[in-house]
Design a protein around this motif. Structure first.
Motif, short mmCIF file in Angstrom:
data_model
loop_
_atom_site.label_atom_id
_atom_site.label_comp_id
_atom_site.label_asym_id
_atom_site.label_seq_id
_atom_site.Cartn_x
_atom_site.Cartn_y
_atom_site.Cartn_z
N MET A 39 0.83 -1.21 0.00
CA MET A 39 0.00 0.00 0.00
C MET A 39 0.86 1.26 0.00
SD MET A 39 -3.05 -0.98 2.60
CE MET A 39 -4.26 -2.21 2.19
N LEU A 40 1.93 1.26 0.78
CA LEU A 40 2.83 2.41 0.81
C LEU A 40 3.48 2.62 -0.56
CD1 LEU A 40 4.60 2.05 4.27
CD2 LEU A 40 3.03 3.85 3.54
N LEU A 41 3.91 1.53 -1.16
CA LEU A 41 4.52 1.64 -2.49
C LEU A 41 3.51 2.13 -3.53
CD1 LEU A 41 6.70 -1.56 -2.40
CD2 LEU A 41 7.51 0.81 -2.37
N ASP A 42 2.27 1.73 -3.37
CA ASP A 42 1.20 2.17 -4.28
C ASP A 42 1.01 3.68 -4.21
OD1 ASP A 42 -1.10 2.11 -6.00
OD2 ASP A 42 -2.36 2.08 -4.20
N THR A 43 1.20 4.25 -3.04
CA THR A 43 1.02 5.69 -2.87
C THR A 43 2.32 6.45 -3.08
OG1 THR A 43 1.36 5.55 -0.48
CG2 THR A 43 -0.92 5.42 -1.27
N ASN A 44 3.32 5.77 -3.65
CA ASN A 44 4.62 6.36 -3.98
C ASN A 44 5.38 6.87 -2.77
OD1 ASN A 44 4.42 5.92 -6.79
ND2 ASN A 44 3.04 7.67 -6.94
N GLN A 45 5.17 6.22 -1.63
CA GLN A 45 5.96 6.56 -0.45
C GLN A 45 7.39 6.09 -0.67
OE1 GLN A 45 4.83 8.27 2.25
NE2 GLN A 45 2.91 8.51 1.14
N VAL A 56 11.64 1.27 -6.50
CA VAL A 56 10.79 0.10 -6.31
C VAL A 56 9.44 0.39 -6.96
CG1 VAL A 56 9.69 -1.43 -4.63
CG2 VAL A 56 11.92 -0.43 -4.13
N ARG A 57 8.95 -0.58 -7.74
CA ARG A 57 7.62 -0.41 -8.34
C ARG A 57 6.84 -1.70 -8.24
NH1 ARG A 57 6.71 -2.43 -13.44
NH2 ARG A 57 8.55 -3.16 -14.54
#
Length: 65
Positions: free
Chosen positions: A11-17, A48-49
């Motif tokens: 979820m954090l990666l999804d929000t570009n954190q 990271v994506r």
């Protein structure tokens, strides 16, 4: 099965954190499960994506559209 912490990391990666705030163990587990990709940048850093499989997990928990 993913742990709640691994789902939260997606979820954090999804929000570009920034990925440097993530636990390396969780990031490693997500890479092993091919839910995220770690890309090396020309500057020497990394990015990271989410993979399509990672997006699928988020869709299944109602997070990603």
């Amino acid at each position: 099965m993913l742990s709640p912490h691994e789902i939260a990391a997606l979820m954090l990666l999804d929000t570009n954190q920034q990925s440097e705030h993530l636990d390396l163990g969780h990031l490693d587990a997500l890479c092993e499960r091919q839910l995220v990709l770690l890309e090396k940048l020309a500057s020497g850093g990394g990015h990271v994506r989410l993979t399509e499989e990672g997006r699928s997990i988020l869709r299944s928990v109602g997070r990603f559209h």
